[in-house]
Design a protein around this motif. Sequence first.
Motif, mmCIF file in Angstrom:
data_model
loop_
_atom_site.group_PDB
_atom_site.id
_atom_site.type_symbol
_atom_site.label_atom_id
_atom_site.label_comp_id
_atom_site.label_asym_id
_atom_site.label_seq_id
_atom_site.Cartn_x
_atom_site.Cartn_y
_atom_site.Cartn_z
ATOM 1 N N VAL A 61 30.517 11.258 14.205
ATOM 2 C CA VAL A 61 31.411 10.160 13.814
ATOM 3 C C VAL A 61 32.482 10.038 14.904
ATOM 4 C CG1 VAL A 61 33.107 9.418 12.090
ATOM 5 C CG2 VAL A 61 30.978 10.534 11.362
ATOM 6 N N PRO A 62 32.776 8.807 15.339
ATOM 7 C CA PRO A 62 33.705 8.665 16.478
ATOM 8 C C PRO A 62 35.157 8.977 16.099
ATOM 9 C CG PRO A 62 33.142 6.504 15.605
ATOM 10 C CD PRO A 62 32.289 7.503 14.861
ATOM 11 N N PRO A 63 35.973 9.370 17.078
ATOM 12 C CA PRO A 63 37.414 9.468 16.834
ATOM 13 C C PRO A 63 37.982 8.094 16.493
ATOM 14 C CG PRO A 63 36.936 9.652 19.182
ATOM 15 C CD PRO A 63 35.612 9.656 18.465
ATOM 16 N N VAL A 64 39.110 8.088 15.772
ATOM 17 C CA VAL A 64 39.720 6.840 15.302
ATOM 18 C C VAL A 64 41.062 6.648 15.995
ATOM 19 C CG1 VAL A 64 40.548 5.559 13.277
ATOM 20 C CG2 VAL A 64 38.602 7.131 13.060
ATOM 21 N N PHE A 115 33.160 -8.945 23.016
ATOM 22 C CA PHE A 115 32.509 -8.190 21.955
ATOM 23 C C PHE A 115 30.993 -8.370 21.970
ATOM 24 C CE2 PHE A 115 36.802 -8.984 20.560
ATOM 25 C CZ PHE A 115 37.168 -7.910 19.780
ATOM 26 N N ARG A 116 30.319 -7.381 21.425
ATOM 27 C CA ARG A 116 28.925 -7.495 21.028
ATOM 28 C C ARG A 116 28.865 -7.089 19.554
ATOM 29 N NH1 ARG A 116 28.428 -10.056 25.126
ATOM 30 N NH2 ARG A 116 27.174 -9.500 26.962
ATOM 31 N N THR A 117 27.684 -7.215 18.932
ATOM 32 C CA THR A 117 27.499 -6.772 17.548
ATOM 33 C C THR A 117 26.255 -5.891 17.505
ATOM 34 O OG1 THR A 117 28.411 -8.894 16.832
ATOM 35 C CG2 THR A 117 27.335 -7.546 15.147
ATOM 36 N N ALA A 118 26.355 -4.733 16.833
ATOM 37 C CA ALA A 118 25.203 -3.816 16.735
ATOM 38 C C ALA A 118 24.156 -4.443 15.816
ATOM 39 C CB ALA A 118 25.650 -2.463 16.193
ATOM 40 N N THR A 119 22.911 -4.535 16.317
ATOM 41 C CA THR A 119 21.840 -5.118 15.491
ATOM 42 C C THR A 119 21.287 -4.102 14.492
ATOM 43 O OG1 THR A 119 20.264 -4.550 17.233
ATOM 44 C CG2 THR A 119 21.117 -6.809 17.222
ATOM 45 N N ALA A 141 25.770 8.087 23.349
ATOM 46 C CA ALA A 141 26.102 9.479 23.700
ATOM 47 C C ALA A 141 26.266 10.330 22.439
ATOM 48 C CB ALA A 141 27.357 9.532 24.570
ATOM 49 N N GLY A 142 25.361 10.131 21.478
ATOM 50 C CA GLY A 142 25.356 10.949 20.274
ATOM 51 C C GLY A 142 26.308 10.487 19.184
ATOM 52 N N THR A 143 27.081 9.417 19.444
ATOM 53 C CA THR A 143 28.024 8.904 18.448
ATOM 54 C C THR A 143 27.429 7.689 17.750
ATOM 55 O OG1 THR A 143 29.839 9.632 19.855
ATOM 56 C CG2 THR A 143 30.386 8.102 18.077
ATOM 57 N N LEU A 144 27.551 7.677 16.417
ATOM 58 C CA LEU A 144 26.939 6.596 15.645
ATOM 59 C C LEU A 144 27.799 5.343 15.617
ATOM 60 C CD1 LEU A 144 24.681 5.660 13.588
ATOM 61 C CD2 LEU A 144 26.301 6.359 11.812
ATOM 62 N N ILE A 145 27.161 4.210 15.902
ATOM 63 C CA ILE A 145 27.768 2.897 15.661
ATOM 64 C C ILE A 145 26.925 2.250 14.571
ATOM 65 C CG2 ILE A 145 28.315 0.640 16.632
ATOM 66 C CD1 ILE A 145 28.660 1.930 19.349
ATOM 67 N N PRO A 146 27.530 1.968 13.404
ATOM 68 C CA PRO A 146 26.733 1.435 12.299
ATOM 69 C C PRO A 146 26.274 -0.001 12.548
ATOM 70 C CG PRO A 146 28.882 2.265 11.536
ATOM 71 C CD PRO A 146 28.934 2.183 13.028
ATOM 72 N N ALA A 147 25.119 -0.334 11.999
ATOM 73 C CA ALA A 147 24.556 -1.676 12.117
ATOM 74 C C ALA A 147 25.588 -2.729 11.710
ATOM 75 C CB ALA A 147 23.322 -1.802 11.218
ATOM 76 N N HIS A 148 25.576 -3.872 12.415
ATOM 77 C CA HIS A 148 26.350 -5.072 12.097
ATOM 78 C C HIS A 148 27.842 -4.942 12.376
ATOM 79 C CE1 HIS A 148 22.538 -6.077 10.508
ATOM 80 N NE2 HIS A 148 22.654 -5.305 9.431
ATOM 81 N N THR A 149 28.275 -3.817 12.971
ATOM 82 C CA THR A 149 29.691 -3.738 13.337
ATOM 83 C C THR A 149 29.902 -4.296 14.734
ATOM 84 O OG1 THR A 149 29.476 -1.465 14.140
ATOM 85 C CG2 THR A 149 30.135 -1.752 11.838
#
Length: 404
Positions: free
Chosen positions: A10-13, A293-297, A303-311
Amino acid sequence: MTEALERPVVPPVSDADPFAADVLLEPEPLHRTLREAGPVVRLSRYDVHALARYEHVHAALLDWQHFESGSGAGLANFRHEKPWRPPSLLLEADPPLHDAPCRVLREILAPPALHRLRAGWQAVAEEIVDQVLSQGSEFDAFPALAEAFPLQAFPDVVGLGPDGRENLLPYGNMVFNAFGPRNGLVTADAPRLAELSAWVNAQCRREALSEDGFGAQIWAAADRGDLTQEQAPLVVRSLLSAGFDTTVHGIAACLYALATHPQEWQRLRKRPELARVAFEEAIRWQSPVQTFFRTATTDVTVAGTLIPAHTKILMFLGAANRDPARWPDPDRFDLTRDPSGHVGFGMGIHQCIGQHVARLEAETLLTALARRVEHLELTGPPRRHPNNTLRSWTSLPMRVRPAA
Ligand code: EJD
């Protein structure tokens, strides 16, 4: 993107606001913080994921399948929010929708097609430089050169009529603010939104454009069947949206860089063929287009960090262009480095379609200036103009010593 074998992290905030007035005016401290915090940082204020390291910005820009543009290249997600204007067929579209407009415009703006503009733009550049120098050795280079040259060179080439050209820069300023959050900059643009949009849309009609310009060539592509009749005015609109403020502030960045680096100015004067490197290095060093910006499909790991779909993913071009992991001594404006590979024009299928136009404008203006000016320096603090996307200017007060 790399698929991690282990469970994604989970990424740092961060609660930083990249669109706050003070950050827009001086973004480097935040860029460094974000690069150092990790490959991905979640920005809690806007619920977006930020990429600020060169490696990951570069890779994500190339991966249009996972990082789409069709949901909007700004903070607003077009799946949930109505766009403020019909989306661009180039910037805010993915393949296959993106491809026909891109092919048509790429051909019109390709180097061979631009070749016949060179002599005319050299003449415009010399006229503007002569006129400025004839009025004395001190002037504000932002209006006198950075605004004057693109506004004199490009509208005629597009085929715009003579009236209302003063609307081009305010319209672009509004377009680039609109990619950001609905902050005070967007509120300030609101009173002129309808009027400026109506003027721009009217200029995109076939009847408004001269018969020999880029606008007419876009309409000719529609007559050939390479575009639909509905697409043609939107492709003209892309020229009017992205073709002015970008070059104005890109040229301003270059003049600022050269006025504050006298040794580099001398290098350019000795070797005028460095004009293109100077412009490219200024784009890297200042990144006139700071973010989009882009949007995750899908769920995607960087690099091992999750970006959730549609964010939404906020790409920090300016931070990538000064990443010490990619660039030796990144904060230095240096005409002896090779700036190629910078992401100031983007990368991949959406990479700036007008980059050859921008380079030719910068090259002709800088060459004319280098021939006539032995030394240039700032006479006071340069002033920036806050914009949600563009690193913009309002003033570059300068003194020059004309060449003998
Ligand atoms: C842009 C970040 C358009 C359009 C295309 C590109 C941009 C803006 C507008 C350049 C965004 O097609 O309207 S750098």
